[in-house]
Design a protein around this motif. Sequence first.
Motif, PDB file in Angstrom:
ATOM      1  N   ILE A  28       0.835  -1.215   0.000  1.00 35.39           N
ATOM      2  CA  ILE A  28       0.000   0.000   0.000  1.00 35.39           C
ATOM      3  C   ILE A  28       0.865   1.258   0.000  1.00 35.39           C
ATOM      4  O   ILE A  28       0.508   2.291  -0.543  1.00 35.39           O
ATOM      5  CB  ILE A  28      -0.924  -0.016   1.244  1.00 35.39           C
ATOM      6  CG1 ILE A  28      -1.953  -1.138   1.125  1.00 35.39           C
ATOM      7  CG2 ILE A  28      -1.582   1.325   1.469  1.00 35.39           C
ATOM      8  CD1 ILE A  28      -2.697  -1.415   2.404  1.00 35.39           C
ATOM      9  N   PHE A  29       2.054   1.128   0.635  1.00 35.41           N
ATOM     10  CA  PHE A  29       2.931   2.276   0.855  1.00 35.41           C
ATOM     11  C   PHE A  29       4.170   2.258  -0.044  1.00 35.41           C
ATOM     12  O   PHE A  29       5.059   3.083   0.100  1.00 35.41           O
ATOM     13  CB  PHE A  29       3.363   2.308   2.324  1.00 35.41           C
ATOM     14  CG  PHE A  29       2.212   2.409   3.281  1.00 35.41           C
ATOM     15  CD1 PHE A  29       1.663   1.260   3.847  1.00 35.41           C
ATOM     16  CD2 PHE A  29       1.643   3.637   3.591  1.00 35.41           C
ATOM     17  CE1 PHE A  29       0.586   1.339   4.726  1.00 35.41           C
ATOM     18  CE2 PHE A  29       0.568   3.726   4.465  1.00 35.41           C
ATOM     19  CZ  PHE A  29       0.037   2.574   5.036  1.00 35.41           C
ATOM     20  N   VAL A  33       1.171   7.793  -3.846  1.00 38.88           N
ATOM     21  CA  VAL A  33      -0.252   7.763  -4.195  1.00 38.88           C
ATOM     22  C   VAL A  33      -0.375   8.370  -5.599  1.00 38.88           C
ATOM     23  O   VAL A  33       0.180   9.437  -5.873  1.00 38.88           O
ATOM     24  CB  VAL A  33      -1.093   8.540  -3.168  1.00 38.88           C
ATOM     25  CG1 VAL A  33      -2.540   8.646  -3.631  1.00 38.88           C
ATOM     26  CG2 VAL A  33      -1.023   7.847  -1.801  1.00 38.88           C
ATOM     27  N   VAL A  38      -6.085   9.771  -7.949  1.00 40.45           N
ATOM     28  CA  VAL A  38      -6.638  10.358  -6.713  1.00 40.45           C
ATOM     29  C   VAL A  38      -6.493  11.880  -6.799  1.00 40.45           C
ATOM     30  O   VAL A  38      -5.644  12.473  -6.130  1.00 40.45           O
ATOM     31  CB  VAL A  38      -5.907   9.800  -5.480  1.00 40.45           C
ATOM     32  CG1 VAL A  38      -6.644  10.167  -4.196  1.00 40.45           C
ATOM     33  CG2 VAL A  38      -5.743   8.279  -5.570  1.00 40.45           C
ATOM     34  N   CYS A  80      -1.612   8.805   5.472  1.00 36.54           N
ATOM     35  CA  CYS A  80      -2.595   7.759   5.179  1.00 36.54           C
ATOM     36  C   CYS A  80      -3.741   7.795   6.189  1.00 36.54           C
ATOM     37  O   CYS A  80      -4.911   7.667   5.814  1.00 36.54           O
ATOM     38  CB  CYS A  80      -1.902   6.399   5.201  1.00 36.54           C
ATOM     39  SG  CYS A  80      -2.975   5.032   4.713  1.00 36.54           S
ATOM     40  N   TYR A  83      -5.886  10.945   5.083  1.00 34.99           N
ATOM     41  CA  TYR A  83      -6.661  10.920   3.832  1.00 34.99           C
ATOM     42  C   TYR A  83      -7.751   9.851   3.865  1.00 34.99           C
ATOM     43  O   TYR A  83      -8.850  10.059   3.364  1.00 34.99           O
ATOM     44  CB  TYR A  83      -5.745  10.669   2.630  1.00 34.99           C
ATOM     45  CG  TYR A  83      -6.532  10.704   1.337  1.00 34.99           C
ATOM     46  CD1 TYR A  83      -6.960   9.525   0.736  1.00 34.99           C
ATOM     47  CD2 TYR A  83      -6.918  11.921   0.775  1.00 34.99           C
ATOM     48  CE1 TYR A  83      -7.728   9.557  -0.415  1.00 34.99           C
ATOM     49  CE2 TYR A  83      -7.690  11.958  -0.374  1.00 34.99           C
ATOM     50  CZ  TYR A  83      -8.093  10.775  -0.960  1.00 34.99           C
ATOM     51  OH  TYR A  83      -8.869  10.806  -2.092  1.00 34.99           O
ATOM     52  N   ASN A  84      -7.456   8.705   4.469  1.00 27.97           N
ATOM     53  CA  ASN A  84      -8.378   7.567   4.445  1.00 27.97           C
ATOM     54  C   ASN A  84      -9.169   7.495   5.752  1.00 27.97           C
ATOM     55  O   ASN A  84      -8.587   7.404   6.824  1.00 27.97           O
ATOM     56  CB  ASN A  84      -7.589   6.271   4.237  1.00 27.97           C
ATOM     57  CG  ASN A  84      -6.800   6.311   2.948  1.00 27.97           C
ATOM     58  OD1 ASN A  84      -7.346   6.115   1.860  1.00 27.97           O
ATOM     59  ND2 ASN A  84      -5.506   6.635   3.040  1.00 27.97           N
ATOM     60  N   PHE A  90      -7.272   0.930   4.213  1.00 28.73           N
ATOM     61  CA  PHE A  90      -6.020   1.698   4.168  1.00 28.73           C
ATOM     62  C   PHE A  90      -5.733   2.331   5.523  1.00 28.73           C
ATOM     63  O   PHE A  90      -4.604   2.340   5.996  1.00 28.73           O
ATOM     64  CB  PHE A  90      -6.095   2.793   3.098  1.00 28.73           C
ATOM     65  CG  PHE A  90      -5.930   2.301   1.686  1.00 28.73           C
ATOM     66  CD1 PHE A  90      -6.302   3.097   0.622  1.00 28.73           C
ATOM     67  CD2 PHE A  90      -5.407   1.036   1.414  1.00 28.73           C
ATOM     68  CE1 PHE A  90      -6.155   2.660  -0.695  1.00 28.73           C
ATOM     69  CE2 PHE A  90      -5.252   0.576   0.113  1.00 28.73           C
ATOM     70  CZ  PHE A  90      -5.632   1.406  -0.941  1.00 28.73           C
TER      71      PHE A  90
END
Length: 116
Positions: A28-29, A33, A38, A80, A83-84, A90
């Motif tokens: 994920i990281f 991004v 996005v 993270c 934003y999530n 996430f």
Amino acid sequence: ALELKLTPALILLRSTLDQLQEKDAAQIFSQPVNLAEVPDYLEFISKPMDLSSMRAKLEAHAYCSTTDLEGDFNLMVSNCLRYNSKETAFHRAALHLREVGGAVLRHAHRQAQSIG
Ligand SMILES: CC(=O)c1c[nH]c2ccccc12
């Protein structure tokens, strides 16, 4: 020169980053991004950070210590979390990485002390 690449400090930084990368099994990281995918990301996040960017900074000698590395790790995790929203996978992945990555960094700080 090769000998500059293999100083104990750089070796410890690389090893620490490798261990943090292993904790991100879902990757994920691992990359920035994707701002094309996005488009509102920069409305919430002023300083994006990810593991590939950290590796580039490390090889450019942008980190003097494990504390410097920890600063970008914490930035990446907090981006993270911000934003999530809380119920997303996430967000939960960031909470988990904060826990397991924190242990990796604590061990790295101790090792840095012993190499002086
Ligand atoms: C690390 C992170 O926030 C993300 C990692 N991949 C993403 C895809 C869409 C939105 C956010 C992300």
